[in-house]
Design a protein around this motif. Structure first.
Motif, PDB file in Angstrom:
ATOM      1  N   PHE A 336       0.818  -1.212   0.000  1.00 28.13           N
ATOM      2  CA  PHE A 336       0.000   0.000   0.000  1.00 28.13           C
ATOM      3  C   PHE A 336       0.856   1.269   0.000  1.00 28.13           C
ATOM      4  N   LEU A 337       2.176   1.134  -0.121  1.00 31.94           N
ATOM      5  CA  LEU A 337       3.039   2.314  -0.153  1.00 31.94           C
ATOM      6  C   LEU A 337       2.710   3.271  -1.296  1.00 31.94           C
ATOM      7  N   PRO A 338       2.304   2.793  -2.480  1.00 27.25           N
ATOM      8  CA  PRO A 338       1.946   3.751  -3.539  1.00 27.25           C
ATOM      9  C   PRO A 338       0.859   4.736  -3.130  1.00 27.25           C
ATOM     10  N   LEU A 339      -0.031   4.355  -2.219  1.00 28.03           N
ATOM     11  CA  LEU A 339      -1.043   5.306  -1.748  1.00 28.03           C
ATOM     12  C   LEU A 339      -0.383   6.497  -1.069  1.00 28.03           C
ATOM     13  N   GLY A 340       0.620   6.227  -0.236  1.00 29.27           N
ATOM     14  CA  GLY A 340       1.329   7.318   0.428  1.00 29.27           C
ATOM     15  C   GLY A 340       2.143   8.147  -0.548  1.00 29.27           C
ATOM     16  N   GLU A 474      -9.843   4.111   1.718  1.00 31.24           N
ATOM     17  CA  GLU A 474     -11.106   3.400   1.913  1.00 31.24           C
ATOM     18  C   GLU A 474     -12.290   4.359   1.996  1.00 31.24           C
ATOM     19  N   GLN A 475     -12.089   5.503   2.642  1.00 28.93           N
ATOM     20  CA  GLN A 475     -13.184   6.434   2.832  1.00 28.93           C
ATOM     21  C   GLN A 475     -13.467   7.274   1.590  1.00 28.93           C
ATOM     22  N   THR A 476     -12.556   7.247   0.622  1.00 28.59           N
ATOM     23  CA  THR A 476     -12.791   7.930  -0.653  1.00 28.59           C
ATOM     24  C   THR A 476     -12.825   6.927  -1.801  1.00 28.59           C
ATOM     25  N   TYR A 477     -13.047   5.678  -1.475  1.00 29.54           N
ATOM     26  CA  TYR A 477     -12.961   4.605  -2.465  1.00 29.54           C
ATOM     27  C   TYR A 477     -13.948   4.816  -3.614  1.00 29.54           C
ATOM     28  N   SER A 478     -15.135   5.270  -3.316  1.00 28.81           N
ATOM     29  CA  SER A 478     -16.173   5.410  -4.337  1.00 28.81           C
ATOM     30  C   SER A 478     -16.002   6.655  -5.184  1.00 28.81           C
ATOM     31  N   THR A 479     -15.301   7.647  -4.663  1.00 26.14           N
ATOM     32  CA  THR A 479     -15.206   8.933  -5.362  1.00 26.14           C
ATOM     33  C   THR A 479     -13.813   9.245  -5.889  1.00 26.14           C
ATOM     34  N   ASN A 480     -12.820   8.477  -5.480  1.00 27.67           N
ATOM     35  CA  ASN A 480     -11.440   8.762  -5.866  1.00 27.67           C
ATOM     36  C   ASN A 480     -10.896   7.624  -6.716  1.00 27.67           C
ATOM     37  N   PRO A 481     -10.863   7.776  -8.034  1.00 20.86           N
ATOM     38  CA  PRO A 481     -10.376   6.684  -8.896  1.00 20.86           C
ATOM     39  C   PRO A 481      -8.924   6.314  -8.617  1.00 20.86           C
ATOM     40  N   GLU A 482      -8.106   7.300  -8.250  1.00 19.26           N
ATOM     41  CA  GLU A 482      -6.697   7.017  -7.986  1.00 19.26           C
ATOM     42  C   GLU A 482      -6.540   6.098  -6.784  1.00 19.26           C
ATOM     43  N   ALA A 483      -7.271   6.378  -5.703  1.00 16.67           N
ATOM     44  CA  ALA A 483      -7.213   5.522  -4.525  1.00 16.67           C
ATOM     45  C   ALA A 483      -7.725   4.127  -4.848  1.00 16.67           C
ATOM     46  N   ARG A 484      -8.801   4.060  -5.615  1.00 19.83           N
ATOM     47  CA  ARG A 484      -9.353   2.757  -5.975  1.00 19.83           C
ATOM     48  C   ARG A 484      -8.375   1.955  -6.822  1.00 19.83           C
ATOM     49  N   ARG A 485      -7.670   2.653  -7.705  1.00 19.26           N
ATOM     50  CA  ARG A 485      -6.714   1.961  -8.581  1.00 19.26           C
ATOM     51  C   ARG A 485      -5.556   1.378  -7.782  1.00 19.26           C
ATOM     52  N   TRP A 486      -5.009   2.135  -6.801  1.00 20.90           N
ATOM     53  CA  TRP A 486      -3.855   1.634  -6.052  1.00 20.90           C
ATOM     54  C   TRP A 486      -4.250   0.585  -5.022  1.00 20.90           C
ATOM     55  N   ILE A 487      -5.463   0.664  -4.493  1.00 24.02           N
ATOM     56  CA  ILE A 487      -5.920  -0.413  -3.607  1.00 24.02           C
ATOM     57  C   ILE A 487      -6.083  -1.698  -4.414  1.00 24.02           C
ATOM     58  N   THR A 488      -6.629  -1.562  -5.605  1.00 21.83           N
ATOM     59  CA  THR A 488      -6.761  -2.737  -6.475  1.00 21.83           C
ATOM     60  C   THR A 488      -5.388  -3.309  -6.819  1.00 21.83           C
ATOM     61  N   PHE A 489      -4.424  -2.429  -7.084  1.00 23.60           N
ATOM     62  CA  PHE A 489      -3.059  -2.887  -7.358  1.00 23.60           C
ATOM     63  C   PHE A 489      -2.505  -3.668  -6.175  1.00 23.60           C
ATOM     64  N   ALA A 490      -2.732  -3.176  -4.942  1.00 25.89           N
ATOM     65  CA  ALA A 490      -2.220  -3.867  -3.766  1.00 25.89           C
ATOM     66  C   ALA A 490      -2.828  -5.258  -3.643  1.00 25.89           C
ATOM     67  N   HIS A 491      -4.138  -5.360  -3.844  1.00 25.95           N
ATOM     68  CA  HIS A 491      -4.781  -6.671  -3.731  1.00 25.95           C
ATOM     69  C   HIS A 491      -4.362  -7.598  -4.863  1.00 25.95           C
ATOM     70  N   ALA A 492      -4.239  -7.055  -6.063  1.00 21.08           N
ATOM     71  CA  ALA A 492      -3.799  -7.896  -7.181  1.00 21.08           C
ATOM     72  C   ALA A 492      -2.381  -8.407  -6.945  1.00 21.08           C
TER      73      ALA A 492
END
Length: 727
Positions: A336-340, A474-492
């Motif tokens: 999850f470092l890319p989020l930071g 997580e709290q901006t997951y629905s409205t922030n595409p960048e956050a959603r993309r990097w969380i998806t990257f972490a899980h993938a």
């Protein structure tokens, strides 16, 4: 926010969207993780040879000699370490006996205290969910687990330094209680890591932590003194470099009096100075050798940093390995470092956009800027050459200094305060302080000689910042595409790595399905000597099919955890059940670490000589050898240091006057424990019975001993005696 009743959910994690789990559920999860990972490993494996048993020897010697000032290992002065970890271990040994559990219990308790500190700091700065994530990340990070398998002081140093930084930050703040004794609203971070809303279920901090701003400075100076007694003057370097940079960037030097420097220094010296004074008096310099002051302060601090320590027995990792290994030590949370990094990039872009609107740079100014940058790059390259700095670290320094120079000069030309941190809210203060501390620790050891675990104090700050970015995403997951993309990257990434590792384990299980189980895994390894066996994971490269047969149970457990856990976490994330998804990652890591400890126990015959100490004790208890039997270790004592710890008395060393015992052996009152090959040959078969421990790697250097009888052989290590056993 109410949950959808049509969807199944984990009741133990039921909570509002913005908050963490209920306090009782959080306590249950954290206690379970601590018990599973750290308490189950208190009994097995036994103390390992080298640093683990060597440091336990020093603690046991305190109880045997009554000397709590000068450390001793195998009867020789051991002056290179600060005493506090050994005092704590000696207390544990006194209470619970001379065993593995008592030696490792202080480490497990220190981890628990580190978790509580991280939880408290994160809760006050960011909220309950970030506090919970910080706690589970601290408990399940690979590096924290791995480097608490060995009796080293890094976890205590991390605890004391982070406590000192927390107290420093609280000392500069007014009391957060208002007149109604309520916790006020926490300011938002804007472009930072936390959302604007505040969780209705954010944990209400304990009133005991708000004893007033006058309480925290004394806590700061006290725990800073304990940090010095844990690791030496490097604790002061890290703390003051961080706090000075913080006060400068935030332009709060006027608040220095809140730190109570005069009375605080009195407390600091009252705690830290007595041992240093007594150690200097007990180990003075003479005409023949240097004393404690030279060895401890100059040799162990300055010369160690420069790579000129006596004796020269420390390495410097290559730059790429030094930086990339932290992805492993902070795994799985390093995914999850890319989020930071994206959050930091947003802050930098914001500064650039703001300053671009203020000023226009002339051609002359651009030329001057280019000249300054060229001179700065040249100076950095000279420093890099002097300190043998790798190109990656030098390049990162150049980019960092350029960014700082650009912002400061542009803000000055725009008639703005030079520092962009001159007016920030409490959340940003924590982010700044934690970031500065982690960066200083990492940069220092990228310059110095280093071991893999030296950067341990930076783990908690980095994990806390990662936890804050996860909460924000997580709290901006629905409205922030960048956050959603990097969380998806972490899980993938976690799913891919877990699947690959699980398939590799399954392949090893399949190929070794017909091979017999051999408890002595050391005899089945390839012995490739990767990294000279100074790396924490060196022996993993020695695995063969036959050796893998001894790891079937931990391999099955690890394969199941790595195959199913990441998939379940990703599935929960897709359902927007963020708290359950992130917690599932911690459960996956916990299951893997539990399996890793089972595997480490299977490596015990290779990594520890405790079984040979038990053999000697058994022979003595059954009367087959007499109490006056002389025990010899061939080579450096670190190669078999678990033997003198479990036996409870010093042993003689053959060709072992080296490394950590070399300096202490020069004192006039040092016992005559060091023998040569000629001395061993002359004494063999004469006088009392001799028992000789020979490490596998030194058997080719052993002189011919007539009439040698083999008592035990484990993982290539031999236990020899000079006459047959008495019936």
């Amino acid at each position: 926010m109410t949950s959808d009743p049509s969807k199944p959910h984990f009741s133990i994690l039921a909570t509002s969207f913005a908050g963490g789990p209920r306090p009782r559920n959080a306590a249950l999860i954290l206690s379970g993780l601590w018990l599973l990972i750290f308490c189950t490993s208190l009994f097995t494996p036994p103390l390992l040879d080298d640093a683990d048993a060597t440091h336990a020897q020093a603690a046991r010697a305190m109880l045997a000699t009554g000397d709590y000032v000068t450390l001793h290992v195998d009867g020789i002065r051991y002056l290179e370490k600060a005493p506090l970890p050994y005092w704590i271990t000696a207390l544990s040994l006194r209470l619970f006996g001379f065993n593995t559990f008592a030696a490792h219990l202080p480490l497990a308790l220190a981890v628990a205290l580190l978790v509580l500190l991280g939880h408290r700091w994160a809760n006050q700065a960011f909220g309950a969910r970030t506090a919970f994530y910080t706690s589970i990340a601290t408990l399940t990070s690979f590096g924290i687990f791995l480097f608490t398998r060995i009796l080293i002081p890094e976890v205590l140093l991390s605890l004391f330094l982070c406590t000192a930084l927390f107290a420093f930050l609280k000392s500069l703040e007014p009391s957060p209680l208002n007149e109604n004794n309520r916790v006020p609203h926490v300011p938002t971070l804007g472009r930072g890591l936390e959302p604007a809303q505040t969780s209705p279920e954010t944990e209400r901090p304990s009133i005991a932590w708000y004893a007033g701003p006058h309480f925290y400075p004394y806590v700061m100076w006290s725990v800073l003194a304990l940090a010095v007694l844990t690791k030496g003057l490097v604790a002061l370097l890290f703390f003051f470099a961080t706090t000075i940079a913080y006060l400068t960037l935030t332009a709060t030097w006027s608040d220095w009096c809140r730190l109570k420097p005069f009375t605080g220094l009195l407390i600091f010296f009252a705690i830290a100075a007595p041992w240093h004074i007594l150690a200097a008096l007990s180990n003075p310099a003479t005409a023949d050798h240097q004393g404690f002051l030279w060895f401890y302060f100059w040799n162990e601090h300055v010369l160690r940093f420069l790579g000129r320590r006596f004796p020269h027995d420390y390495n410097k990792l290559p730059g790429y390995a030094f930086w990339l290994q932290h992805l492993v030590w902070l795994f799985p949370w390093s995914l999850f470092l890319p989020l930071g990094i994206t959050a930091l990039n947003r802050r930098y872009r914001h500064q650039v956009e703001t300053l671009t609107g203020y000023i226009q740079v002339s051609a002359t100014a651009k030329t001057f800027l280019i000249v300054c940058i060229a001179l700065g790059v040249g100076a950095i390259l000279e420093v890099a050459r002097a300190f043998r700095l790798d190109s990656f670290t030098a390049g990162a320094l150049i980019v960092l200094i350029f960014c700082i120079f650009w912002i400061v000069t542009r803000r000055q030309r725009a008639d703005l305060p030079q520092s962009p941190f001159h007016r920030i809210d409490p959340q940003q203060r924590s982010i700044l302080l934690l970031s500065l501390f982690a960066a200083i620790v990492l940069l220092f050891f990228s310059l110095s000689t280093n071991q893999e675990y030296y950067t341990f104090p930076a783990y908690l700050p980095i994990l806390l910042l990662i936890a804050a970015t996860i909460t924000r995403a997580e709290q901006t997951y629905s409205t922030n595409p960048e956050a959603r993309r990097w969380i998806t990257f972490a899980h993938a990434s976690l799913t891919a790595l877990g699947t690959i590792a699980a398939l590799a384990l399954c392949f090893g299980l399949w190929t070794s399905r017909h091979l017999p189980y051999n408890p002595d895994i050391g005899t089945l390894l390839a012995h490739r000597n990767v990294g000279g066996y100074t790396l924490a994971t060196s022996h993993l490269y020695d695995l063969t099919g036959s050796a893998f047969a001894a790891l079937r149970l931990p391999a099955v457990l690890a394969a199941l955890a790595l195959l199913l856990g990441p998939l379940l976490a990703w599935h929960l994330r897709m359902q927007r059940r963020h708290l359950a998804a992130t917690t599932t990652i911690s459960f996956t890591a916990a299951a893997f670490l539990f399996s890793a400890n089972l595997a480490l126990a299977r490596f015990a015959p290779l990594l520890s000589s405790a079984d040979m100490a038990q053999t000697i004790q058994h022979l003595e208890h059954t009367g087959k050898i007499t109490p006056d039997t002389q025990i010899f270790l061939y080579g450096d004592q670190a190669l078999g240091s678990s033997i003198p710890f479990y036996l409870g008395h010093p042993v003689e060393l053959v060709e072992g006057r080296s490394t950590s015992l070399l300096f202490g052996s020069t004192f006039p009152d040092a016992p005559h424990l060091f023998l040569s090959n000629a001395d061993l040959t002359a004494q063999w078969g004469q006088g009392p019975r001799k028992i000789l421990f020979v490490p596998a790697e030194l058997q080719s250097k052993l002189p011919h001993l007539s009439g040698a009888f083999l008592l035990q052989q484990t993982s290539g290590k031999q236990l020899l005696t000079d006459r047959p056993l008495t019936p």
